[in-house]
Write a protein that holds these residues in place. Structure first.
Motif, PDB file in Angstrom:
ATOM      1  N   TRP A 121      21.028   8.623  49.257  1.00 45.59           N
ATOM      2  CA  TRP A 121      20.105   7.983  50.661  1.00 45.59           C
ATOM      3  C   TRP A 121      20.342  10.362  50.921  1.00 45.59           C
ATOM      4  N   TRP A 352      27.606   7.091  56.545  1.00 42.72           N
ATOM      5  CA  TRP A 352      26.952   5.618  56.773  1.00 42.72           C
ATOM      6  C   TRP A 352      26.332   5.634  58.340  1.00 42.72           C
ATOM      7  N   LEU A 355      24.378   8.862  59.828  1.00 43.68           N
ATOM      8  CA  LEU A 355      23.207   8.742  59.443  1.00 43.68           C
ATOM      9  C   LEU A 355      22.176   7.216  59.829  1.00 43.68           C
ATOM     10  N   ARG A 356      22.917   6.631  59.791  1.00 42.91           N
ATOM     11  CA  ARG A 356      22.358   5.827  60.460  1.00 42.91           C
ATOM     12  C   ARG A 356      22.538   5.647  62.520  1.00 42.91           C
ATOM     13  N   TYR A 357      23.115   6.332  62.806  1.00 48.33           N
ATOM     14  CA  TYR A 357      22.590   6.713  64.051  1.00 48.33           C
ATOM     15  C   TYR A 357      22.363   7.380  64.673  1.00 48.33           C
ATOM     16  N   TYR A 358      22.155   8.726  63.800  1.00 48.91           N
ATOM     17  CA  TYR A 358      21.111   9.580  64.346  1.00 48.91           C
ATOM     18  C   TYR A 358      19.519   9.326  63.783  1.00 48.91           C
ATOM     19  N   GLY A 359      19.558   8.685  62.529  1.00 51.86           N
ATOM     20  CA  GLY A 359      18.795   8.742  62.194  1.00 51.86           C
ATOM     21  C   GLY A 359      18.505   9.994  61.630  1.00 51.86           C
ATOM     22  N   MET A 360      16.604  10.124  60.323  1.00 57.95           N
ATOM     23  CA  MET A 360      16.661  11.550  59.494  1.00 57.95           C
ATOM     24  C   MET A 360      15.810  12.568  60.802  1.00 57.95           C
ATOM     25  N   GLU A 361      15.245  11.989  62.214  1.00 54.14           N
ATOM     26  CA  GLU A 361      14.514  12.248  63.457  1.00 54.14           C
ATOM     27  C   GLU A 361      16.060  12.824  64.185  1.00 54.14           C
TER      28      GLU A 361
END
Length: 478
Positions: A121, A352, A355-361
């Motif tokens: 990722w 993990w 990165l999942r909580y915030y997301g790329m945006e």
């Protein structure tokens, strides 16, 4: 402690943790204690009888907290950040509860496979070339040491690991005169020697001069030295200067020298498309490191280390005594073979969660916001005749100094700015550190704490201006 008591104490501590995160600004950013204050309050020896958690937690608040510098305070602008975030903290709680020792796939398959996926990722997100492999290390210092050791082994066809240095005692490592002390430390530990770390001068923007790098390498070869490794910095510690990766990479490739890229802090910003240009030339490198535990909202420790040649890394570090042999060897990654330690924490879980909580945006939004705050600060400094940028802003780092009218000597300005920083830090409202740029004592303001807001920057700038003027007036009065 039974489960009911654990549940009770855990709820109390989680309530305190939530209150702390909400009210962290109420604490002085930099600890105000004197040396030995904490030490003298702690019992001289292990207690004979066990104590209640209420008493232990009370002492934590009474003794330990006053000696804490609050890195998660939004007014922390020193060094580079070591950020946390709620999802990362929650993951760390689970990690501590599970108590995983993830040295091999079989010791916890999820720890290994999640780490492999998280490195994919991150690699895709920041622009690591396809085919590279990644591993989580504890720090960029450890990653740099790993790079030097792997370069050493490839240079010697793995002779040094097996037989000792032999004919490989004249190796050299190159970096700019602005790069991190971990390079010297790594060279010392690897047996290359501090004397063989050659620091290449930099230009006015503190970027490595590639013409002088090439001259030095050619001169060293002529004198019988073996160039081993070049370390290019994408974001130096002092000023976030960016070495010209493309040009350095060409020199490294032409002379068969390992190229390690240190982007310990700035690497997080390569998630932003507008900064990916700085990665131009990465395909010429052999290894790359950045720290999600700095500017990517993930608790320390969590360092992302990528290598072009996975086989070279494994040949450097793998060792397989009988007690570590398992049926899955050769089928899976055993990350104890990807670095120095045998034991490994389950670091990928918090990554993990983040990165999942915030997301790329969400990550990009936070990074851009921090850079926008630095732009605002840069603009404010440029409006004032009694302040100046010592070097141009780099991303979210401001390097500046106070230059009041009538103080012209460098020595006097340096003393004044040192006094300013010490006075600001002693107030507890904010925390700055310094560097020296061409002999100039320079204040550093790194704007990247997870919860920093515009109001914090405005208040910090107000304190800086007012304290500077007061200091000048007081000096005149003396």
């Amino acid at each position: 402690m039974d489960s009911n008591e654990f549940r009770k104490q855990a709820h109390l501590m989680v309530d305190w943790m939530a209150d702390y995160m909400e009210n962290v600004e109420d604490y002085p950013v930099k600890s105000q204690v004197a040396p030995r204050d904490i030490y003298e309050q702690i019992h001289a020896a292990i207690p004979e009888q066990g104590e209640k958690m209420e008493s232990i937690f009370s002492d934590f608040k009474k003794i330990i907290l006053p000696g804490i510098t609050h890195w998660q305070n939004p007014n922390f602008y020193a060094y580079f950040q070591a950020n946390t975030s709620p999802p990362s903290i929650l993951a760390e709680m689970l990690t501590a509860t599970l108590g995983v020792q993830g040295m091999k796939w079989e010791t916890s398959p999820a720890a290994t496979e999640l780490e492999e996926k998280m490195m994919e990722w991150l690699g895709d997100g920041i622009g690591i070339p396809e085919g590279w492999a990644g591993v989580i290390q504890d720090s960029a210092s450890m990653a740099t040491l790993s790079a030097i050791l792997t370069a050493r082994e490839k240079r010697s066809n793995y002779q040094v690991n097996d037989e000792g240095y032999g004919g490989y005692t004249n190796l050299r490592v190159y970096c700019s005169d602005q790069t991190h002390s971990s390079i010297e430390k790594g060279a010392k530990i690897a047996g290359v020697g501090k004397r063989n770390v050659i620091k290449i001068p930099t230009n006015d923007l503190l970027e490595m001069r590639t013409d002088l790098l090439l001259e030095q390498i050619e001169a060293d070869i002529a004198e019988g030295f073996q160039p081993l490794c070049i370390v290019a910095a994408l974001g130096t510690t002092g000023t976030m200067a960016m070495d010209p990766l493309e040009a350095i990479g060409k020199i490294a490739n032409d002379h068969n020298i390992w190229l390690h890229v240190d982007a310990a802090y700035a690497g997080a910003a390569f998630l932003l498309p507008e900064y990916k240009i700085l990665m131009s030339g990465i395909e010429r490198a052999d290894s790359f490191v950045f720290n999600p535990h700095k500017w990517l909202f993930t608790n320390f420790d969590c360092t992302a280390y990528f290598v072009k040649d996975k086989k070279g890394l494994l040949n450097t570090f793998s060792i397989l005594p009988e007690y570590l042999k398992t049926a899955s060897d050769g089928l899976v990654n055993n990350y104890c073979d990807w670095g120095i330690p045998l034991g490994r924490r389950f670091r990928s879980l918090k990554l993990w969660f983040v990165l999942r909580y915030y997301g790329m945006e969400g990550l990009q939004k936070l990074l851009r916001f921090h850079i926008e705050l630095a732009v605002w600060m840069e603009t404010e400094i440029n409006k004032r005749p009694d302040f100046e940028l010592v070097v141009p802003r780099s991303m979210n780092l401001i390097c500046f100094r106070y230059v009041p009218k009538g103080v012209d000597k460098l020595e006097d300005l340096n003393t004044l700015n040192e006094q300013l920083m010490q006075k600001l830090n002693a107030m507890g409202k904010l925390y700055l550190t310094h560097t020296k740029i061409h002999g100039i004592y320079t204040l550093r303001m790194s704007i990247g704490q997870t919860n920093v807001a515009q109001s914090h920057i405005k208040n910090a700038w107000k304190s800086i201006k007012e304290t500077a003027v007061d200091l000048t007036n007081n000096n005149k009065g003396e």
